[in-house]
Design an enzyme around this catalytic site. Structure first.
Site, mmCIF file in Angstrom:
data_model
loop_
_atom_site.group_PDB
_atom_site.id
_atom_site.type_symbol
_atom_site.label_atom_id
_atom_site.label_comp_id
_atom_site.label_asym_id
_atom_site.label_seq_id
_atom_site.Cartn_x
_atom_site.Cartn_y
_atom_site.Cartn_z
ATOM 1 N N HIS A 6 49.617 38.862 39.895
ATOM 2 C CA HIS A 6 49.314 40.031 40.725
ATOM 3 C C HIS A 6 50.617 40.577 41.301
ATOM 4 O O HIS A 6 51.584 39.831 41.500
ATOM 5 C CB HIS A 6 48.384 39.644 41.868
ATOM 6 C CG HIS A 6 46.973 39.395 41.452
ATOM 7 N ND1 HIS A 6 45.900 39.706 42.255
ATOM 8 C CD2 HIS A 6 46.444 38.868 40.314
ATOM 9 C CE1 HIS A 6 44.779 39.380 41.644
ATOM 10 N NE2 HIS A 6 45.080 38.864 40.472
ATOM 11 N N GLU B 204 51.377 41.462 44.318
ATOM 12 C CA GLU B 204 51.765 40.857 45.595
ATOM 13 C C GLU B 204 52.412 39.489 45.410
ATOM 14 O O GLU B 204 53.408 39.171 46.057
ATOM 15 C CB GLU B 204 50.533 40.702 46.514
ATOM 16 C CG GLU B 204 49.847 42.008 46.860
ATOM 17 C CD GLU B 204 48.670 42.340 45.959
ATOM 18 O OE1 GLU B 204 47.686 42.890 46.473
ATOM 19 O OE2 GLU B 204 48.736 42.054 44.733
ATOM 20 N N CYS C 187 43.391 41.251 47.240
ATOM 21 C CA CYS C 187 42.246 40.388 46.969
ATOM 22 C C CYS C 187 42.363 39.124 47.825
ATOM 23 O O CYS C 187 43.335 38.952 48.562
ATOM 24 C CB CYS C 187 42.209 40.005 45.489
ATOM 25 S SG CYS C 187 43.559 38.891 44.993
ATOM 26 N N CYS D 79 45.649 37.084 47.102
ATOM 27 C CA CYS D 79 46.864 37.714 47.625
ATOM 28 C C CYS D 79 46.856 37.762 49.149
ATOM 29 O O CYS D 79 47.904 37.578 49.779
ATOM 30 C CB CYS D 79 47.027 39.102 47.021
ATOM 31 S SG CYS D 79 47.334 39.016 45.231
#
Length: 162
Positions: free
Chosen positions: A53, A55, A83, A86
């Site tokens: 991801h 992040e 999410c 993260c």
């Protein structure tokens, strides 16, 4: 241009890199003392890695840059609400603030589905600022998913069910 918009524009640039790879266009930057110290964009499909991801990539790079897992004094700018994975990483990394472009009503954990960033029982809470360049961030995601649906429809026409 306001400082928050300047950094969100850079997060959008990162999201466009994901878009170019047919990845969900999510991008982020981490800022410390007025300087971008890390960037990241979504690469889950490209890397075949659940953890790829935007992040998490940026947090890993920022930690390497500052030489510590603690990112106190840092602000993350991200195009889409984080999410649960993260959001947990943001809390664990001790980032001071997250600035969010648009919210994610299906999976967001900065207030949409739940708010992991400001759970009182945790030893750290992350300040949240929402809606910076919201329309631009939202349009990028919406356009991506509209194109994806169109590609799937076109593929169904070419390949009839067996």
């Amino acid at each position: 241009m306001e400082e928050r918009e300047k950094y969100m524009k850079e997060a959008i640039r990162q999201a466009r890199k994901a878009y170019a790879l047919d990845e969900v266009p999510i991008g982020c930057v981490i800022v410390r003392e007025g300087t971008i110290i890390a960037r990241g964009y979504n690469r889950r499909n490209t890397d075949k890695n659940t953890l790829a991801h935007a992040e998490l990539t940026a947090i890993r790079r920022a930690s390497k840059k500052v030489g510590d897992w603690r990112l106190e004094g840092c602000t993350m700018y991200v195009t889409l609400e984080p999410c649960q994975m993260c959001a947990g990483a943001l809390v664990q990394s001790r980032i001071d603030e997250v600035v969010i472009g648009c919210m994610n009503p299906k999976a967001g954990c900065a207030g949409s589905v739940m708010n992991l960033l400001q759970t009182e029982g945790f030893n750290h809470q992350v300040r949240i600022t929402k809606g910076i360049l919201e329309e631009e961030c939202s349009d990028l995601i919406s356009t991506f998913f509209a194109e994806l649906r169109e590609k799937k429809r076109a593929l169904k026409k070419v390949m009839p069910p067996t």
